[in-house]
Design a protein around this motif. Structure first.
Motif, mmCIF file in Angstrom:
data_model
loop_
_atom_site.group_PDB
_atom_site.id
_atom_site.type_symbol
_atom_site.label_atom_id
_atom_site.label_comp_id
_atom_site.label_asym_id
_atom_site.label_seq_id
_atom_site.Cartn_x
_atom_site.Cartn_y
_atom_site.Cartn_z
ATOM 1 N N PRO A 23 85.963 27.736 52.016
ATOM 2 C CA PRO A 23 85.292 29.026 52.236
ATOM 3 C C PRO A 23 86.266 30.193 52.376
ATOM 4 O O PRO A 23 85.972 31.303 51.941
ATOM 5 C CB PRO A 23 84.504 28.811 53.531
ATOM 6 C CG PRO A 23 84.361 27.335 53.658
ATOM 7 C CD PRO A 23 85.581 26.739 53.019
ATOM 8 N N ILE A 24 87.426 29.955 52.977
ATOM 9 C CA ILE A 24 88.420 31.032 53.112
ATOM 10 C C ILE A 24 88.916 31.433 51.731
ATOM 11 O O ILE A 24 88.977 32.619 51.396
ATOM 12 C CB ILE A 24 89.583 30.602 54.036
ATOM 13 C CG1 ILE A 24 89.079 30.395 55.466
ATOM 14 C CG2 ILE A 24 90.710 31.640 53.996
ATOM 15 C CD1 ILE A 24 90.081 29.754 56.409
ATOM 16 N N GLN A 25 89.251 30.435 50.906
ATOM 17 C CA GLN A 25 89.735 30.736 49.556
ATOM 18 C C GLN A 25 88.669 31.449 48.726
ATOM 19 O O GLN A 25 88.943 32.472 48.097
ATOM 20 C CB GLN A 25 90.145 29.441 48.839
ATOM 21 C CG GLN A 25 91.363 28.775 49.409
ATOM 22 C CD GLN A 25 91.601 27.399 48.805
ATOM 23 O OE1 GLN A 25 90.674 26.637 48.558
ATOM 24 N NE2 GLN A 25 92.860 27.083 48.570
ATOM 25 N N VAL A 65 89.653 24.064 63.001
ATOM 26 C CA VAL A 65 89.589 25.508 62.763
ATOM 27 C C VAL A 65 90.851 26.043 62.099
ATOM 28 O O VAL A 65 90.949 27.237 61.813
ATOM 29 C CB VAL A 65 89.321 26.284 64.078
ATOM 30 C CG1 VAL A 65 87.933 25.948 64.630
ATOM 31 C CG2 VAL A 65 90.413 26.018 65.110
ATOM 32 N N GLY A 66 91.811 25.152 61.830
ATOM 33 C CA GLY A 66 93.045 25.582 61.178
ATOM 34 C C GLY A 66 93.779 24.422 60.563
ATOM 35 O O GLY A 66 93.601 23.274 60.999
ATOM 36 N N THR A 67 94.580 24.720 59.533
ATOM 37 C CA THR A 67 95.354 23.688 58.851
ATOM 38 C C THR A 67 96.735 24.246 58.491
ATOM 39 O O THR A 67 96.903 25.453 58.316
ATOM 40 C CB THR A 67 94.673 23.234 57.544
ATOM 41 O OG1 THR A 67 94.650 24.321 56.616
ATOM 42 C CG2 THR A 67 93.259 22.733 57.784
ATOM 43 N N LEU A 68 97.686 23.350 58.355
ATOM 44 C CA LEU A 68 99.025 23.704 57.894
ATOM 45 C C LEU A 68 99.723 22.447 57.404
ATOM 46 O O LEU A 68 99.678 21.412 58.066
ATOM 47 C CB LEU A 68 99.842 24.342 59.033
ATOM 48 C CG LEU A 68 101.272 24.765 58.684
ATOM 49 C CD1 LEU A 68 101.289 25.786 57.550
ATOM 50 C CD2 LEU A 68 101.974 25.315 59.906
ATOM 51 N N ALA A 69 100.363 22.563 56.242
ATOM 52 C CA ALA A 69 101.061 21.419 55.661
ATOM 53 C C ALA A 69 102.518 21.753 55.384
ATOM 54 O O ALA A 69 102.855 22.906 55.088
ATOM 55 C CB ALA A 69 100.379 21.004 54.359
ATOM 56 N N LEU A 70 103.349 20.724 55.463
ATOM 57 C CA LEU A 70 104.742 20.808 55.060
ATOM 58 C C LEU A 70 104.960 19.722 54.022
ATOM 59 O O LEU A 70 104.807 18.537 54.319
ATOM 60 C CB LEU A 70 105.671 20.580 56.269
ATOM 61 C CG LEU A 70 107.157 20.799 55.996
ATOM 62 C CD1 LEU A 70 107.441 22.278 55.748
ATOM 63 C CD2 LEU A 70 107.994 20.301 57.170
ATOM 64 N N ALA A 86 90.425 29.629 60.491
ATOM 65 C CA ALA A 86 89.060 30.165 60.449
ATOM 66 C C ALA A 86 89.027 31.546 61.101
ATOM 67 O O ALA A 86 89.705 31.795 62.104
ATOM 68 C CB ALA A 86 88.105 29.213 61.162
ATOM 69 N N ALA A 87 88.231 32.433 60.524
ATOM 70 C CA ALA A 87 88.185 33.833 60.960
ATOM 71 C C ALA A 87 87.932 33.982 62.458
ATOM 72 O O ALA A 87 88.535 34.847 63.112
ATOM 73 C CB ALA A 87 87.123 34.591 60.161
ATOM 74 N N GLU A 88 87.081 33.138 63.021
ATOM 75 C CA GLU A 88 86.716 33.307 64.434
ATOM 76 C C GLU A 88 87.849 32.988 65.403
ATOM 77 O O GLU A 88 87.750 33.307 66.592
ATOM 78 C CB GLU A 88 85.469 32.484 64.783
ATOM 79 C CG GLU A 88 85.658 30.990 64.761
ATOM 80 C CD GLU A 88 85.386 30.332 63.397
ATOM 81 O OE1 GLU A 88 85.277 29.099 63.366
ATOM 82 O OE2 GLU A 88 85.297 31.050 62.381
#
Length: 165
Positions: A23-25, A65-70, A86-88
């Motif tokens: 949804p963010i993309q 509510v959030g993601t991050l990859a290395l 996520a926006a909220e």
């Protein structure tokens, strides 16, 4: 401050990760991309959690509510990928992006990653400011390592040196 947990990805998180990222993309930034066009999201343990890589999720009230990859790209270098919040829960008052990035930097230092590279689009202006504030410097595309996983939508590139333990 809302309680946010940062932890590494578990296989049961796969569908929830996609439901945060897509949804963010698509809706926020109008990028015409599907989950099928991002096969790495279906094989996170193999794609990101191998070598010196890792994948983190931010959890609030039991939901991602959030993601991050290395992504380990060899030669003690890695690519920062899939940073989505996520926006909220965006913004300094929640600290989700900062805490995800802190986990990434700590891990990178522990496993001997010396350089982190990332690509982003012209549309992600807040992300660019965030990366610059956190020690990333813009570099020309030609300065990326050959192993860097280029995305068609990426138009700006950054690098950050990591202090290793």
């Amino acid at each position: 401050m809302v309680e946010i947990e940062i932890r590494t990805f578990a296989p049961d998180d796969a569908d929830d990760v996609i439901s945060v990222i897509l949804p963010i993309q698509r809706e926020e930034f109008g990028i015409d991309i599907t989950a099928d066009a991002q096969p790495d999201l279906r094989v996170i343990p193999d794609f990101y959690q191998s070598g010196k890589g890792q994948f983190w999720v931010a959890i609030k009230d039991g939901a991602i509510v959030g993601t991050l990859a290395l992504k380990d790209i060899g030669n003690n270098q890695a690519a920062l990928r899939k940073m989505f919040v996520a926006a909220e829960v965006r913004g300094r008052e929640h600290g989700v992006a900062n805490r995800l990035l802190e986990a990434l930097f700590a891990h990178a230092g522990e496993v001997g990653v010396t350089d982190i590279f990332l690509g982003t689009t012209d549309k992600f202006l807040a992300a660019q400011r965030f990366y610059e504030k956190n020690g990333f410097s813009e570099i020309p595309k030609k300065d990326l390592p050959r192993a860097f996983p280029l995305m068609a939508v990426d138009s700006k590139f950054y690098q950050r040196k990591v202090a290793t333990s």
